[in-house]
Structure formats: structure tokens, C-alpha cells
Design a protein around this motif. Sequence first.
Motif, PDB file in Angstrom:
ATOM      1  N   ALA A  92       0.730  -0.739   0.026  1.00 65.96           N
ATOM      2  CA  ALA A  92      -0.131   0.247   0.067  1.00 65.96           C
ATOM      3  C   ALA A  92       0.510   1.362   0.162  1.00 65.96           C
ATOM      4  O   ALA A  92       0.235   2.332  -0.655  1.00 65.96           O
ATOM      5  CB  ALA A  92      -0.535   0.190   1.201  1.00 65.96           C
ATOM      6  N   ASP A  93       1.767   1.219   0.383  1.00 68.18           N
ATOM      7  CA  ASP A  93       2.788   2.409   0.948  1.00 68.18           C
ATOM      8  C   ASP A  93       3.177   3.024  -1.041  1.00 68.18           C
ATOM      9  O   ASP A  93       3.729   3.827  -0.791  1.00 68.18           O
ATOM     10  CB  ASP A  93       4.075   2.325   1.733  1.00 68.18           C
ATOM     11  N   SER A  94       3.363   2.139  -1.286  1.00 67.51           N
ATOM     12  CA  SER A  94       4.172   2.265  -3.032  1.00 67.51           C
ATOM     13  C   SER A  94       3.056   2.922  -3.633  1.00 67.51           C
ATOM     14  O   SER A  94       3.578   3.520  -4.666  1.00 67.51           O
ATOM     15  CB  SER A  94       4.527   0.943  -3.197  1.00 67.51           C
ATOM     16  N   ILE A  95       1.500   3.319  -3.309  1.00 69.91           N
ATOM     17  CA  ILE A  95       0.950   3.920  -4.018  1.00 69.91           C
ATOM     18  C   ILE A  95       1.915   5.229  -4.007  1.00 69.91           C
ATOM     19  O   ILE A  95       1.623   5.904  -5.516  1.00 69.91           O
ATOM     20  CB  ILE A  95      -0.281   3.997  -3.482  1.00 69.91           C
ATOM     21  N   SER A  96       2.363   5.471  -3.611  1.00 69.41           N
ATOM     22  CA  SER A  96       3.289   7.267  -3.673  1.00 69.41           C
ATOM     23  C   SER A  96       4.066   7.796  -5.134  1.00 69.41           C
ATOM     24  O   SER A  96       3.743   8.366  -5.740  1.00 69.41           O
ATOM     25  CB  SER A  96       3.617   7.855  -2.978  1.00 69.41           C
ATOM     26  N   THR A  97       3.950   6.219  -5.159  1.00 67.99           N
ATOM     27  CA  THR A  97       5.176   6.270  -6.853  1.00 67.99           C
ATOM     28  C   THR A  97       4.282   7.048  -7.875  1.00 67.99           C
ATOM     29  O   THR A  97       3.899   7.574  -9.122  1.00 67.99           O
ATOM     30  CB  THR A  97       5.899   5.186  -7.408  1.00 67.99           C
ATOM     31  N   VAL A  98       3.063   5.793  -8.064  1.00 67.43           N
ATOM     32  CA  VAL A  98       1.586   6.303  -8.255  1.00 67.43           C
ATOM     33  C   VAL A  98       1.303   7.556  -8.308  1.00 67.43           C
ATOM     34  O   VAL A  98       0.996   8.707  -9.739  1.00 67.43           O
ATOM     35  CB  VAL A  98       0.730   5.305  -8.556  1.00 67.43           C
ATOM     36  N   THR A  99       0.565   8.184  -7.290  1.00 72.25           N
ATOM     37  CA  THR A  99       0.544  10.036  -7.406  1.00 72.25           C
ATOM     38  C   THR A  99       1.078  10.751  -7.605  1.00 72.25           C
ATOM     39  O   THR A  99       0.875  11.405  -8.363  1.00 72.25           O
ATOM     40  CB  THR A  99      -0.361   9.835  -5.669  1.00 72.25           C
ATOM     41  N   ASP A 100       2.381  10.163  -7.389  1.00 69.61           N
ATOM     42  CA  ASP A 100       3.223  11.013  -7.918  1.00 69.61           C
ATOM     43  C   ASP A 100       3.541  11.573  -9.521  1.00 69.61           C
ATOM     44  O   ASP A 100       3.459  12.558 -10.181  1.00 69.61           O
ATOM     45  CB  ASP A 100       5.321  10.798  -7.893  1.00 69.61           C
ATOM     46  N   THR A 101       3.865  10.530 -10.270  1.00 74.57           N
ATOM     47  CA  THR A 101       3.451  10.418 -11.663  1.00 74.57           C
ATOM     48  C   THR A 101       2.011  10.967 -12.271  1.00 74.57           C
ATOM     49  O   THR A 101       2.043  11.457 -12.700  1.00 74.57           O
ATOM     50  CB  THR A 101       3.397   8.761 -12.343  1.00 74.57           C
ATOM     51  N   LEU A 102       0.368  10.571 -11.199  1.00 73.17           N
ATOM     52  CA  LEU A 102      -0.481  10.761 -12.038  1.00 73.17           C
ATOM     53  C   LEU A 102       0.065  12.848 -11.877  1.00 73.17           C
ATOM     54  O   LEU A 102      -1.090  13.432 -12.850  1.00 73.17           O
ATOM     55  CB  LEU A 102      -1.865   9.934 -10.421  1.00 73.17           C
ATOM     56  N   ALA A 103       0.421  13.209 -10.767  1.00 75.30           N
ATOM     57  CA  ALA A 103       0.369  14.661 -10.086  1.00 75.30           C
ATOM     58  C   ALA A 103       1.004  15.474 -11.228  1.00 75.30           C
ATOM     59  O   ALA A 103       0.996  16.479 -11.998  1.00 75.30           O
ATOM     60  CB  ALA A 103       0.922  14.259  -9.413  1.00 75.30           C
ATOM     61  N   THR A 104       2.268  14.487 -12.090  1.00 76.20           N
ATOM     62  CA  THR A 104       3.188  15.338 -12.968  1.00 76.20           C
ATOM     63  C   THR A 104       2.163  14.738 -14.375  1.00 76.20           C
ATOM     64  O   THR A 104       2.249  15.795 -15.546  1.00 76.20           O
ATOM     65  CB  THR A 104       4.373  13.824 -13.421  1.00 76.20           C
ATOM     66  N   GLY A 105       1.081  13.553 -14.395  1.00 74.29           N
ATOM     67  CA  GLY A 105       0.372  13.999 -15.641  1.00 74.29           C
ATOM     68  C   GLY A 105      -0.289  14.737 -15.668  1.00 74.29           C
ATOM     69  O   GLY A 105      -1.050  15.641 -16.257  1.00 74.29           O
ATOM     70  N   GLY A 194      -4.004   9.501   0.169  1.00 76.00           N
ATOM     71  CA  GLY A 194      -3.835  11.091   0.597  1.00 76.00           C
ATOM     72  C   GLY A 194      -2.627  10.530   1.231  1.00 76.00           C
ATOM     73  O   GLY A 194      -2.265  12.189   0.363  1.00 76.00           O
ATOM     74  N   ALA A 195      -1.810   9.965   1.248  1.00 75.15           N
ATOM     75  CA  ALA A 195      -0.186  10.433   1.423  1.00 75.15           C
ATOM     76  C   ALA A 195       0.410  10.519   0.626  1.00 75.15           C
ATOM     77  O   ALA A 195       0.851  11.536   1.013  1.00 75.15           O
ATOM     78  CB  ALA A 195       0.137   9.614   3.030  1.00 75.15           C
ATOM     79  N   GLY A 196       0.162   9.634  -0.041  1.00 78.43           N
ATOM     80  CA  GLY A 196       0.826  10.424  -1.162  1.00 78.43           C
ATOM     81  C   GLY A 196       1.000  11.752  -2.509  1.00 78.43           C
ATOM     82  O   GLY A 196       2.065  11.840  -2.813  1.00 78.43           O
ATOM     83  N   TYR A 197      -0.247  11.732  -2.194  1.00 74.99           N
ATOM     84  CA  TYR A 197      -0.935  12.669  -2.997  1.00 74.99           C
ATOM     85  C   TYR A 197      -0.147  14.134  -1.907  1.00 74.99           C
ATOM     86  O   TYR A 197       0.812  14.913  -2.565  1.00 74.99           O
ATOM     87  CB  TYR A 197      -2.489  12.910  -3.275  1.00 74.99           C
ATOM     88  N   GLY A 203      -0.071  19.561   3.619  1.00 73.97           N
ATOM     89  CA  GLY A 203      -1.025  18.193   3.252  1.00 73.97           C
ATOM     90  C   GLY A 203      -1.085  17.271   3.821  1.00 73.97           C
ATOM     91  O   GLY A 203      -2.009  16.469   4.083  1.00 73.97           O
ATOM     92  N   ALA A 204      -0.134  16.867   4.169  1.00 71.01           N
ATOM     93  CA  ALA A 204       0.412  15.822   4.602  1.00 71.01           C
ATOM     94  C   ALA A 204      -0.490  15.301   6.595  1.00 71.01           C
ATOM     95  O   ALA A 204      -0.587  14.498   6.668  1.00 71.01           O
ATOM     96  CB  ALA A 204       1.945  15.056   4.917  1.00 71.01           C
ATOM     97  N   SER A 205      -0.280  16.392   7.206  1.00 72.52           N
ATOM     98  CA  SER A 205      -1.324  16.560   8.293  1.00 72.52           C
ATOM     99  C   SER A 205      -2.675  16.589   7.905  1.00 72.52           C
ATOM    100  O   SER A 205      -3.217  15.989   8.664  1.00 72.52           O
ATOM    101  CB  SER A 205      -0.646  18.329   8.713  1.00 72.52           C
TER     102      SER A 205
END
Length: 253
Positions: A92-105, A194-197, A203-205
Motif C-alpha cells: 500500500a505504501d508504494s502508492i506514492s509512486t503512482v500519485t507522483d506520476t499522476l500529479a506530473t501528468g 492521501g499521503a501519496g498526494y 497536506g500531509a498533516s
Amino acid sequence: MLWLLAVLSGGGIALGGRYWWDRRAAKRGDTEELEEIKRLADEDVTLLGEELSRLGEAVDGRELDAETRLDYQRGLDAYEAAQRTVRGIKSADSISTVTDTLATGRYAIICVRARVAGEPVPERRVPCFFNPQHGPSTTDVLWTQAGHGTRKVPACAQDAARLKAGDEPEVRYVRFHSRRVPYWEAGAAVAPYGAGYFASGAGASYIAIATFESQTGATTWGDWNSGGAYTGDLGGIGDYGGGMEGGGGGGDG
């Protein structure tokens, strides 16, 4: 003596069985958590693909300059990379890789639309708190949730306008214990999404506080001042300031 050995032996078997059962339950919970995270990420990837399709129709036949073509390609690359990453998520923690990529897109799409319209390219900001699918926030707004007090959160232009008009923002809801709740109230199972975004800063808080509340039943939002800085005690979760930092989002909400 024999009866004592029998009792101890039986107790050992019982403890071993309980340990085995707990391990299976924990593994089952981890699997369910991972599947939920992958489902949310897959929905976001699909939405990014739809946004890129609409963008392609909008610029079809136009002569794009080098910078616009570069941004467009960056969006397409992000979509393809996010598709591959979602399929390969192991935790589950590796979702940050996806959210980072989505944010870039999503940010790339915003840049293309701005350049085509002859407008300045906007700054890259964290996503809209109410629904990261809305893309990058454009401003910070004061938002009051009943029973939780008022806090400052990043919002996309549309949600900021809704709040200004006295309407509710368009929140992303997820399933949690047979109920539909805002994604930030869905506990540990969805917290990595949420933490990934919102990887750092205020935002993290927001995500950390909401996850803490959903797990403990505590109400801590009232400890946030109007500037967005937490003034209470999270019992070890950490100190989260009110500054806005972190990655950006994608298309406008």
C-alpha cells in the motif's frame, strides 16, 4: 504430573493456533488494504487517460510549439508510466509512486491548456484536498466541517467557488466499514493514498490527523487554528506545520 504436561501442551497448541489465525487475519487485512489502494489508483489512472483524450481532441489540428509538445508528451508518458506502476504495486505504501506520476501528468495537461490559450503557465501546487482527482489546487480556503472546526485547505478553482457561494465541495468518497466516507476518513487502509498526494507539509498533516481520528474516534480538528497550524497533541504522530509544500496535481477540478 502427566495432567500438567497435557494442559501445558494443550495451551501451547492453542497459542500456536491463535498465532497462526492472527497471522492469517493480518495477511488477509493487508491484502484487502492493497486491493483497495490499487482500486483507487486505477480509477485515477483511468481518469487521467480520459483527460488526455479530451485534450487530444482539443488540440487536434493545431500547430503546437516545442514547449507545448513537450508538456503534451510528458502527460502521455505519465499516463503510461502510471498504468505500469499500478499493475506492479506490491504494498500500500508504494502508492506514492503512482500519485507522483499522476500529479506530473495532470500538471502537464494544465500547462498544455494554458499555452494553447496563450495564458501564463500556472505554478505547480499540491492537489485539491477535497478530491485529488480535481488536479492542482489554485488557492487555500477556510473550510468548516461540522463537529471538527475550521481549517485552511488547498482547493481547486471549482471547489473554491462552490465554498464561496455557500455550497459544498465535491468530495471524493470511498467505502469504509459498509459506509461511504470522505477518503481522508477511511482509516489506515486508504491513508497511503492521501499521503501519496500530500507527501509533506500541511497536506500531509490533514491526512495524518483524519486517519488518527478515524482509528481512535478522537476529534482533533478543533485544535487547528484558522491558519492551518495544529496546536494540540497527537500523541506521537508528529508536528505538522501550516506551510504549503509538496508535489502538484493535474487537471483542474
